[in-house]
Design a protein around this motif. Structure first.
Motif, PDB file in Angstrom:
ATOM      1  N   ASP A  55       0.800  -1.215   0.000  1.00 51.60           N
ATOM      2  CA  ASP A  55       0.000   0.000   0.000  1.00 51.60           C
ATOM      3  C   ASP A  55       0.837   1.272   0.000  1.00 51.60           C
ATOM      4  N   GLY A  56       0.288   2.273  -0.680  1.00 50.09           N
ATOM      5  CA  GLY A  56       0.918   3.580  -0.739  1.00 50.09           C
ATOM      6  C   GLY A  56       0.636   4.393   0.515  1.00 50.09           C
ATOM      7  N   PRO A  57       1.119   5.631   0.537  1.00 48.40           N
ATOM      8  CA  PRO A  57       1.036   6.469   1.740  1.00 48.40           C
ATOM      9  C   PRO A  57      -0.376   6.693   2.268  1.00 48.40           C
ATOM     10  N   VAL A  58      -1.376   6.813   1.383  1.00 52.13           N
ATOM     11  CA  VAL A  58      -2.737   7.136   1.850  1.00 52.13           C
ATOM     12  C   VAL A  58      -3.317   5.986   2.679  1.00 52.13           C
ATOM     13  N   ILE A  59      -3.223   4.765   2.148  1.00 50.34           N
ATOM     14  CA  ILE A  59      -3.780   3.620   2.880  1.00 50.34           C
ATOM     15  C   ILE A  59      -2.899   3.273   4.081  1.00 50.34           C
ATOM     16  N   GLN A  60      -1.587   3.456   3.938  1.00 45.73           N
ATOM     17  CA  GLN A  60      -0.698   3.288   5.106  1.00 45.73           C
ATOM     18  C   GLN A  60      -1.132   4.189   6.246  1.00 45.73           C
ATOM     19  N   ALA A  61      -1.423   5.438   5.903  1.00 45.23           N
ATOM     20  CA  ALA A  61      -1.825   6.415   6.930  1.00 45.23           C
ATOM     21  C   ALA A  61      -3.142   5.996   7.575  1.00 45.23           C
ATOM     22  N   ALA A  62      -4.063   5.445   6.777  1.00 44.38           N
ATOM     23  CA  ALA A  62      -5.342   4.977   7.317  1.00 44.38           C
ATOM     24  C   ALA A  62      -5.102   3.830   8.301  1.00 44.38           C
TER      25      ALA A  62
END
Lengths: 263, 404
Positions: A55-62
């Motif tokens: 996963d990229g940064p957006v889903i990582q952050a979620a």
């Protein structure tokens, strides 16, 4: 035909994704219900993992937000969320998570619980074809589809992956991790054609899709479009207002996708 | 001179009992398959083996010494202690053994760009070194916490022409650097070879790393034979992911009389939350491409780990170590920060060797066990690296203010 495959029967499918427990228990329930109301055909619920390498940064952050809210986040809490969701909607659901989460709960217990709650499929990015053998017979026993990923660099692997697939086949739009992007691999049509030569299992394209135009384009090529990071962004940005926004967004995306003729 | 014709293992399945495997995103599977096939081919290719041999001898300064630590032996009053001096290799650690092997494979596969993760910086430095030597592009991923505590190594990598990316995701240490390197690799597989530094990850990495590091035990076995005519009674090495340990063990695994001991980083104590003692505190799981043992919570979330040593704070071990632990062939013991720092000072004062804080975890175990052994018994302890990089942080640990 599996419940998931049926989703694609009469029209092209729109498949949104959100991360469980982002921002919290009730928020997850409300957001999934909103996606269903907006017309989503299937919702992917991401089970947060500490180290989501695909996963990229957006889903990582979620995932980080979800685990910050509840560092232990027991699998049973997530199953409880699904039970709550099930009181309000019968929409087909799939989990997206990493294999360790399933392994720790136990393959048998996990897939059994999935069936009981109407989770019809699992997308596990770190379980390639070669490693599916330890889970596949157990999942099959409980009628849970293992949805495989096919990528623009899968090459000679495409046929064996497609032949073993049930539910649908997740076609990865381009190299790299999840997240919004403006360009996709240019041979996606060939990729889908190769899959269709060996199986009737439907295909949906994901990774990077966020606009209605992109979704329409992808739904021309495949049987559906998957949108993750854009939905997760709405959840992050709008908090308690997220359900309304998600519902509107889904309506718009669904309209773009569904307008395409079925093959 | 010690014969360096590496005996490479015959395992081709990538499984060690139930451990190992290739639990990795589909995007990387074809590339791993190409790598596996290339490795199976080149490891039997005479030209490749000659090149590898020449680089190990002429560039890396092999064979490394097997040094009889007479003062330590006398002082501890038990077993005879021999130190396998990987700290004397070019770039100052065992990491170069593996890096030369993998970079050579990358070159033969036509790759022009090397990427690597690094904890303490030793593997990053070794990779940057070999990239410079082969004229390849090099990018190193290193947790932000580690770039802060190992600034000298960051500069060294840059000096060698590498680009260092501080990784700010997760707990900002080694595991996060591996995540970032894997993610970078999924974006660019065509020209890029991910040069993994430990005996971890998906097949074929644990196998390749073990093979390339097995030069350590191949030499030590022969050297000890020449010096004493005997096998060691015990081999001790520190374990993070476990590359120097698996290399130190490899040629003794089938010698049942040789006890194998891995010294894990217990941090503030095996029973505390501030630990990296994976075998003692961890459980079976699937992460970073392998089924192995990991420090994790009940749900399966990987735990943040802690050790004074940047090279050992990894929440897992390589799959072959998990197998050796499970079958009881090797024993794994936790060594705390305090014990490792004491050992750091001890070996400096008794032998005049400033060894890496990672290696001092093994030294600390030797300090404990040697006095309990007979004088005719022999311990071979691997000094995996030199300790120059650690001097500043040890001074800080002792409350000494030095101008860096």
């Amino acid at each position: 035909m599996s419940k998931i495959a049926e989703v694609f029967k009469n029209h092209k499918a729109f498949i949104p994704f959100i991360a469980a427990n982002d921002p919290d228990f009730q928020g997850t329930v409300n957001n999934v219900v909103a996606l269903a109301k907006g017309g989503a055909d299937l919702v992917e619920i991401g089970i947060p993992f500490s180290d989501p390498v695909a996963d990229g940064p957006v889903i990582q952050a979620a995932d980080i937000r979800a685990l910050k809210a509840d560092p232990d986040l027991p699998m049973d809490t997530i199953f409880d969320m699904v039970a709550e969701i099930r009181k309000q909607t019968a929409i087909p659901l799939a989990f997206l998570t990493y294999l360790n989460i399933v392994f720790q709960y136990g393959y048998e217990a996990f897939t059994k619980r999935c069936t009981e709650l109407g989770i019809d499929g699992l997308v596990i990015p770190d379980m390639p074809y070669e490693e599916r053998g330890e889970l596949a017979p157990i999942a099959a026993k409980h009628d849970v589809d293992l949805i495989p990923l096919v990528t623009p660099v899968s090459g000679d692997r495409i046929e064996k992956i497609a032949k073993a697939a049930t539910g649908f086949i997740y076609v990865v739009s381009s190299l790299g991790v999840t997240g919004e992007r403006s360009e996709f691999a240019n041979d996606l049509s060939d990729l889908v054609a190769r899959i269709r030569k060996v199986t009737d299992v439907p295909t949906a394209i994901g990774f990077g899709i966020h606009t209605a135009e992109q979704a329409a384009e992808m739904a021309q090529i495949a049987d559906g479009a998957i949108v993750g990071s854009a939905c997760v962004n709405i959840v992050a940005e709008y908090g308690e207002q997220a359900p309304t926004k998600l519902q509107d967004y889904t309506k718009q995306m669904k309209a773009a996708v569904v307008g395409n003729p079925v093959r | 001179m010690t014969e360096l014709n590496l005996k490479l293992s015959k395992n081709t399945t990538g499984r060690y009992g139930e451990y190992g495997g290739q639990y990795i995103p589909e995007t990387l599977m074809n590339e791993l398959d190409r790598m596996t096939k290339a490795y199976e081919h080149y490891k039997n290719d005479p030209e490749f083996k000659t090149e590898l041999h020449d680089l190990l001898v002429d560039y890396a300064n092999r064979p490394s010494l097997l040094y009889y630590a007479e003062r330590m032996t006398k002082d501890l009053g038990g077993a005879q202690i021999y130190l396998k001096r990987e700290d004397l290799n070019h770039t100052g650690a065992h990491k170069i053994n593996n890096v030369i092997g993998q970079a050579l494979l990358a070159k033969h596969m036509g790759k022009t760009r090397l990427i690597a993760e690094t904890g303490a910086g030793q593997h990053g430095v070794a990779t940057a070194t070999i990239a410079a030597y082969f004229g390849m592009e090099c990018e190193v991923f290193m947790g932000k916490k580690d770039t802060d505590r190992q600034r000298l190594n960051v500069y060294r990598m840059e000096l060698l022409g590498a680009k260092v990316h501080p990784v700010t995701s997760g707990s900002m240490v080694l595991k996060d650097a591996i995540n970032a390197a894997l993610q970078d690799w999924t974006k660019r597989v065509d020209d890029t070879f991910y040069l993994m530094g430990s005996a971890t990850g998906p097949h074929p990495y644990p196998l390749m790393v073990r093979d390339f590091q097995s030069v350590i035990s191949q030499e030590s076995k022969q050297q000890l034979q020449e010096k004493t005519g005997k096998l060691p009674d015990m081999v001790v090495a520190c374990v993070g992911g476990g590359s120097n340990a698996i290399g130190s063990f490899a040629n003794y695994i089938n010698e049942p009389s040789v006890q194998l001991v891995g010294a894990e980083a217990a941090g503030k104590g095996v029973e505390t939350e501030l630990t990296a003692a994976t075998v003692e505190r961890g459980s079976d799981g699937i992460f970073h491409g392998m089924k192995s043992m990991f420090l994790q919570n009940k749900t399966g979330q990987i735990k943040p780990v802690y050790s004074i040593s940047a090279g050992l704070d990894y929440p897992g071990v390589g799959p072959e170590h998990a197998y050796l632990a499970k079958t009881g062939r090797a024993k794994y013991v936790g060594i705390t920060d305090d014990e490792a720092v004491d050992a750091f000072e001890y070996i400096a004062k008794t032998e005049g060797i400033v060894a890496a804080i990672e290696s001092c975890h093994a030294v600390a175990y030797v300090q404990k066990i040697a006095p309990k052994m007979r004088k005719d018994q022999i311990i071979v302890c691997t000094l995996s690296g030199r300790g120059d990089k650690d001097v500043a942080s040890i001074a800080k640990y002792r409350g000494v203010d030095i101008d860096e």
